[in-house]
Design a protein around this motif. Structure first.
Motif, PDB file in Angstrom:
ATOM      1  N   GLU A 101     -33.454  -9.109  22.318  1.00 47.43           N
ATOM      2  CA  GLU A 101     -32.096  -8.602  22.120  1.00 47.43           C
ATOM      3  C   GLU A 101     -31.264  -9.493  21.208  1.00 47.43           C
ATOM      4  O   GLU A 101     -30.431  -9.005  20.457  1.00 47.43           O
ATOM      5  N   GLU A 102     -31.475 -10.790  21.261  1.00 48.24           N
ATOM      6  CA  GLU A 102     -30.668 -11.704  20.457  1.00 48.24           C
ATOM      7  C   GLU A 102     -31.244 -11.842  19.054  1.00 48.24           C
ATOM      8  O   GLU A 102     -32.443 -12.073  18.875  1.00 48.24           O
ATOM      9  N   ARG A 103     -30.377 -11.683  18.053  1.00 48.07           N
ATOM     10  CA  ARG A 103     -30.832 -11.776  16.660  1.00 48.07           C
ATOM     11  C   ARG A 103     -31.425 -13.151  16.359  1.00 48.07           C
ATOM     12  O   ARG A 103     -32.409 -13.256  15.636  1.00 48.07           O
ATOM     13  N   GLU A 104     -30.845 -14.191  16.940  1.00 44.25           N
ATOM     14  CA  GLU A 104     -31.334 -15.549  16.685  1.00 44.25           C
ATOM     15  C   GLU A 104     -32.795 -15.693  17.109  1.00 44.25           C
ATOM     16  O   GLU A 104     -33.609 -16.269  16.386  1.00 44.25           O
TER      17      GLU A 104
ATOM     18  N   ASP B  68     -33.673  -0.664  13.559  1.00 43.12           N
ATOM     19  CA  ASP B  68     -32.605  -1.619  13.883  1.00 43.12           C
ATOM     20  C   ASP B  68     -33.117  -3.059  13.887  1.00 43.12           C
ATOM     21  O   ASP B  68     -32.404  -3.986  13.495  1.00 43.12           O
ATOM     22  N   ILE B  69     -34.388  -3.242  14.319  1.00 43.62           N
ATOM     23  CA  ILE B  69     -34.988  -4.584  14.290  1.00 43.62           C
ATOM     24  C   ILE B  69     -35.233  -5.004  12.845  1.00 43.62           C
ATOM     25  O   ILE B  69     -34.971  -6.159  12.464  1.00 43.62           O
TER      26      ILE B  69
ATOM     27  N   GLN C  26     -33.559  -4.104  10.290  1.00 46.40           N
ATOM     28  CA  GLN C  26     -32.260  -4.441   9.699  1.00 46.40           C
ATOM     29  C   GLN C  26     -31.824  -5.844  10.120  1.00 46.40           C
ATOM     30  O   GLN C  26     -31.320  -6.619   9.287  1.00 46.40           O
ATOM     31  N   ASN C  27     -32.021  -6.187  11.383  1.00 44.84           N
ATOM     32  CA  ASN C  27     -31.673  -7.533  11.853  1.00 44.84           C
ATOM     33  C   ASN C  27     -32.446  -8.603  11.087  1.00 44.84           C
ATOM     34  O   ASN C  27     -31.896  -9.631  10.698  1.00 44.84           O
TER      35      ASN C  27
ATOM     36  N   GLU D 200     -31.227  -8.841   7.353  1.00 46.28           N
ATOM     37  CA  GLU D 200     -29.912  -9.479   7.215  1.00 46.28           C
ATOM     38  C   GLU D 200     -29.953 -10.968   7.519  1.00 46.28           C
ATOM     39  O   GLU D 200     -29.046 -11.706   7.128  1.00 46.28           O
ATOM     40  N   ALA D 201     -31.026 -11.418   8.195  1.00 49.16           N
ATOM     41  CA  ALA D 201     -31.079 -12.822   8.617  1.00 49.16           C
ATOM     42  C   ALA D 201     -31.953 -13.708   7.729  1.00 49.16           C
ATOM     43  O   ALA D 201     -31.757 -14.923   7.698  1.00 49.16           O
TER      44      ALA D 201
END
Length: 444
Positions: free
Chosen positions: A37-40, A64-65, A67-68, A71-72
């Motif tokens: 769940e956490e992007r980090e 959605d994953i 995209q995370n 973006e990171a």
């Protein structure tokens, strides 16, 4: 193994997690990301993966994953992933991402890839061109088997499949197809042109993808060549993309048959109000159309005022008619989806459903007539319900086959004429027939 990795990540034992993940399939690795769940944590896990495995797992992640991750990570990391992706997966990714992410994806794509993106964007969304990949192995007919294998070893690393190879001339015109099995079993000095099959099943870039998926099912193919108007090979469609199309079409049909507007989002990730928006229109239409049944009952209120028992049989008649109509429509819609039923079979299908309705209707009618006669001791009441039930079953099964085929003739999705709509129409018909039979037989 997935739970083991999740526990190691929670304990921040990244080195051990990497060792476990290296032995896992890319699909299972993508499943791990889906549970974070956490992007980090998502980014840390992505960065400890071997580059090849990270790129392969990325293609299987939920949008959605993805995209995370995009973006990171840095542009350099993103460029590596994009370079490793097959073109069909790349186009799927572009279609799933918001505009700002798409701009970054195109920015980090190579010049050659940008040109291909523009080419793919020219194809309609539901066409063969939109789901094909350009990573295929092509051979020349004058090559020997040994030379063909040398060519496959040299170029096959970046191809989506090497099991089926396509033979083209100097202008890329498709001439034949040969499998890796046929090459392996042939003499190394044999000419490819002598062992290739010239009876090639292919599709054109603008052909509908749903019909293409049916070809995979019909011919048990692993890949299918896509050609342009001059029969030049421009790409191939692989079985995994065909399966995705089948799943999309089946999901869409199920949603339409349940009176829900189709959506591409998964159930759990779709917001409540989006679900409401997709369902409420049909619910309103069906609710308002059901008022016709209420008006009919009101019109015949004198009949059930004279014999109140009549009202108790209405739910049974409506439910039985709806169930019969749903059975027929489901079978006919399925038959049309599999191309087992064509429009030329209209009267053949209708006649078959009439015979089925007569047999089912007689059985149901006899059982109900005997039940009512024994329970209430009123023979004419039992006959009234029995005859009504027989007529209702015939009407329901007729509508169940006629309406989907009528929709197909009008170039509508046959699934529109499924259970909810047919049930509403049958309800009206059953009530109308019931009270008219009561007036005729019971003289109310």
């Amino acid at each position: 193994m997935i739970n083991q990795v999740l526990e190691l990540l929670e304990e921040k034992k990244y080195a051990q997690a990497r060792n476990v993940i290296e032995e896992m399939n890319a699909v299972d690795v993508a499943a791990i990301f889906a549970q974070l769940e956490e992007r980090e944590t998502i980014v840390k896990l992505f960065r400890i993966l071997p580059k090849e495995l990270a790129a392969e797992a990325f293609a299987y992640m939920e949008p959605d994953i993805q995209q995370n991750v995009i973006e990171a990570i840095s542009d350099k990391e993103l460029s590596y992933i994009l370079d490793e992706m097959y073109m069909d997966d790349y186009m799927d990714l572009l279609g799933e991402m918001p505009a700002n992410v798409v701009k970054r994806l195109i920015k980090n794509a190579s010049e050659e890839t940008r040109g291909l993106i523009n080419q793919f964007l020219n194809y309609p969304e539901d066409s063969a061109g939109s789901i094909m990949t350009i990573e295929y192995v092509d051979l020349k007919r004058h090559l020997t088997v040994q030379q063909a294998f040398d060519h496959i070893r040299k170029t096959g690393v970046d191809k989506e499949t090497i099991y089926t190879c396509y033979v083209t001339d100097e202008n890329r015109v498709l001439e034949g197809v040969v499998t890796a099995k046929e090459l392996l079993l042939a003499d190394p000095n044999e000419i490819v042109g002598n062992i290739m099959s010239t009876n090639v099943i292919y599709v054109q870039t603008l052909d509908d993808k749903e019909q293409i998926a049916k070809l995979f099912s019909k011919y048990d193919m692993l890949s299918l060549p896509v050609v342009d108007k001059e029969t030049r090979l421009v790409g191939i469609i692989t079985i995994d993309d065909a399966v995705d199309v089948m799943q999309e079409e089946n999901t869409e049909d199920f949603e339409i048959m349940a009176a829900i507007s189709p959506t591409d989002e998964s159930y759990l990730k779709t917001p409540v109000f989006t679900h409401v928006r997709k369902r409420i229109l049909w619910l309103l239409i069906l609710m308002l159309s059901a008022m016709i049944t209420g008006q009919l009952i009101t019109h015949y209120e004198d009949a059930f005022a004279a014999i109140p028992l009549l009202v108790s049989f209405i739910p049974m008649l409506m439910d039985t008619g709806g169930n019969c109509g749903s059975q027929s429509s489901t079978m006919v819609i399925r038959g049309m989806a599999l191309d087992e039923i064509q429009m030329k079979d209209f009267f053949r299908v209708w006649f078959k459903e009439i015979r089925i309705a007569l047999v089912c209707g007689i059985i149901l009618s006899v059982v109900n007539t005997l039940r009512i006669w024994i329970q209430y001791g009123d023979f004419f009441m039992a006959i009234t319900v029995g005859i009504t039930l027989l007529i209702t079953v015939i009407i329901a099964k007729s509508l169940g086959c006629i309406l989907p085929m009528l929709a197909k003739a009008l170039h509508l999705d046959p699934a529109v004429m499924a259970s909810p709509l047919i049930t509403t129409i049958v309800d009206v018909c059953s009530v109308f027939v019931f009270f008219n039979m009561a007036i005729w037989i019971l003289h109310v």
